[in-house]
Design a protein around this motif. Structure first.
Motif, PDB file in Angstrom:
ATOM      1  N   GLN A 110      26.111 -18.204  67.012  1.00 57.41           N
ATOM      2  CA  GLN A 110      26.811 -19.236  66.250  1.00 57.41           C
ATOM      3  C   GLN A 110      25.846 -20.299  65.726  1.00 57.41           C
ATOM      4  O   GLN A 110      24.812 -20.553  66.341  1.00 57.41           O
ATOM      5  CB  GLN A 110      27.876 -19.889  67.141  1.00 57.41           C
ATOM      6  CG  GLN A 110      28.899 -18.899  67.668  1.00 57.41           C
ATOM      7  CD  GLN A 110      30.000 -19.589  68.457  1.00 57.41           C
ATOM      8  OE1 GLN A 110      30.512 -20.627  68.053  1.00 57.41           O
ATOM      9  NE2 GLN A 110      30.359 -19.006  69.582  1.00 57.41           N
TER      10      GLN A 110
ATOM     11  N   VAL B  93      32.496 -20.662  61.689  1.00 56.88           N
ATOM     12  CA  VAL B  93      32.147 -19.735  60.605  1.00 56.88           C
ATOM     13  C   VAL B  93      31.969 -20.541  59.321  1.00 56.88           C
ATOM     14  O   VAL B  93      32.837 -21.339  58.951  1.00 56.88           O
ATOM     15  CB  VAL B  93      33.228 -18.660  60.409  1.00 56.88           C
ATOM     16  CG1 VAL B  93      32.880 -17.768  59.225  1.00 56.88           C
ATOM     17  CG2 VAL B  93      33.380 -17.826  61.672  1.00 56.88           C
TER      18      VAL B  93
ATOM     19  N   CYS C 169      34.496 -20.329  67.735  1.00 55.23           N
ATOM     20  CA  CYS C 169      33.317 -19.940  66.958  1.00 55.23           C
ATOM     21  C   CYS C 169      33.403 -20.589  65.587  1.00 55.23           C
ATOM     22  O   CYS C 169      34.462 -20.557  64.932  1.00 55.23           O
ATOM     23  CB  CYS C 169      33.247 -18.419  66.828  1.00 55.23           C
ATOM     24  SG  CYS C 169      31.902 -17.823  65.791  1.00 55.23           S
TER      25      CYS C 169
ATOM     26  N   VAL D 268      28.243 -18.694  62.593  1.00 55.18           N
ATOM     27  CA  VAL D 268      28.189 -17.446  61.831  1.00 55.18           C
ATOM     28  C   VAL D 268      28.245 -17.775  60.344  1.00 55.18           C
ATOM     29  O   VAL D 268      29.137 -18.493  59.893  1.00 55.18           O
ATOM     30  CB  VAL D 268      29.362 -16.523  62.213  1.00 55.18           C
ATOM     31  CG1 VAL D 268      29.321 -15.232  61.389  1.00 55.18           C
ATOM     32  CG2 VAL D 268      29.319 -16.196  63.703  1.00 55.18           C
TER      33      VAL D 268
ATOM     34  N   ASN E 198      29.160 -13.181  68.961  1.00 60.65           N
ATOM     35  CA  ASN E 198      28.342 -13.516  67.793  1.00 60.65           C
ATOM     36  C   ASN E 198      27.511 -14.765  68.021  1.00 60.65           C
ATOM     37  O   ASN E 198      27.956 -15.718  68.666  1.00 60.65           O
ATOM     38  CB  ASN E 198      29.234 -13.738  66.571  1.00 60.65           C
ATOM     39  CG  ASN E 198      30.098 -12.541  66.263  1.00 60.65           C
ATOM     40  OD1 ASN E 198      31.036 -12.242  67.000  1.00 60.65           O
ATOM     41  ND2 ASN E 198      29.811 -11.871  65.180  1.00 60.65           N
TER      42      ASN E 198
END
Length: 272
Positions: A33, A136, A134, A35, A31
């Protein structure tokens, strides 16, 4: 025996010089980043696992911890033993699966409490671990749009507080900006005004997936052909009213003199 000893010394450096991709396990989250997730929707994170020819996966674990704060407590979200299809989430709305060398974490009904730093850890058959992270965050609506002006350079600048992925656009008197009015910067935040003098209403529209907000800078009113036409029409109407009033006055005066002459004539007839 000497030959075997010689071969061991010759082969050992080759293993030390082999690329890490052949001997070392790695993992990275696919994904982009950071996210951003809209509350109530689903968070989906995917990670790619690279293995050497002699390595096997023993365990894959997804975890989360706060992005900021002194007391960072890491919470386990889901685990999957090896390449097994029996992955388990720690909550009913958490799902995890493994497909070949890819692992996916899905959280349904995302809420603000689900924001933080996510970590996927892969453990090989020897117990060695490798981890990827990651960030979020919650998808925020646009807030507090403002427009400022640099009069000396004829520049209007649009600002927005903390919305996610804001998109900027400009209007002049509720119409799209044309070359006669000005030029908009590539990111849309700045309007370079070319019209002189600067007049009318300049509106900055900021939008994203959750809605939009706007702010307007108001300059002096613009003189348009429409206003000139209106002024001419008003003058003509006033002129017609004035002419009509004069004509009516003349007719009334003529009628008055006519009635006075008739009364005088009748008075003379009665005297005779």
């Amino acid at each position: 025996m000497d030959l075997q000893y010689f071969l061991c010394w010759r082969v050992a450096p080759l293993f030390l010089l082999m690329p890490c991709g052949l001997l070392c396990m790695s993992v990275h989250i696919i994904n982009e980043q950071p996210v951003h997730v809209i509350p109530g929707s689903s968070l989906v994170l995917k990670a790619r696992i690279e293995l050497g020819p002699l390595e096997e996966i023993s365990m894959v674990t997804w975890e989360r911890e706060p992005e900021t704060g002194i007391d960072s407590v890491r919470v386990t979200l889901a685990t999957c033993p090896g390449r097994s299809l029996k992955c388990a989430g720690t909550r009913p709305n958490v799902r995890m699966n493994m497909e070949q060398q890819e692992t996916t974490l899905q959280i349904n009904g995302y809420s603000r409490a689900d924001a933080g730093v996510y970590a996927v850890t892969v453990t090989d058959h020897t117990g060695a671990e490798t981890t990827a992270h990651c960030i979020v965050r919650e998808y925020e609506a646009v807030h507090h749009v403002s427009v400022s002006i640099n009069v000396s350079h004829s520049v209007l600048v649009c600002g927005e507080a903390w919305g996610t992925d804001p998109s900027f656009s400009w209007l002049h008197e509720r119409n799209t900006i044309t070359q006669t009015v000005g030029r908009v910067s590539t990111d849309g935040t700045t309007l370079f005004v070319t019209m002189t003098p600067i007049c009318g209403h300049f509106t900055c529209m900021v939008s994203n997936k959750l809605g939009y907000s706007s702010a307007t800078y108001t300059a002096a009113p613009c003189e348009t052909d429409g206003r000139g036409t209106t002024a001419v029409v008003v003058c003509l109407v006033l002129l017609l009213l004035l002419c009509g009033g004069v004509l009516a006055f003349l007719l009334w005066r003529r009628q008055r003199h006519s009635n006075r002459g008739e009364r005088l004539h009748e008075h003379l007839d009665d005297g005779i």
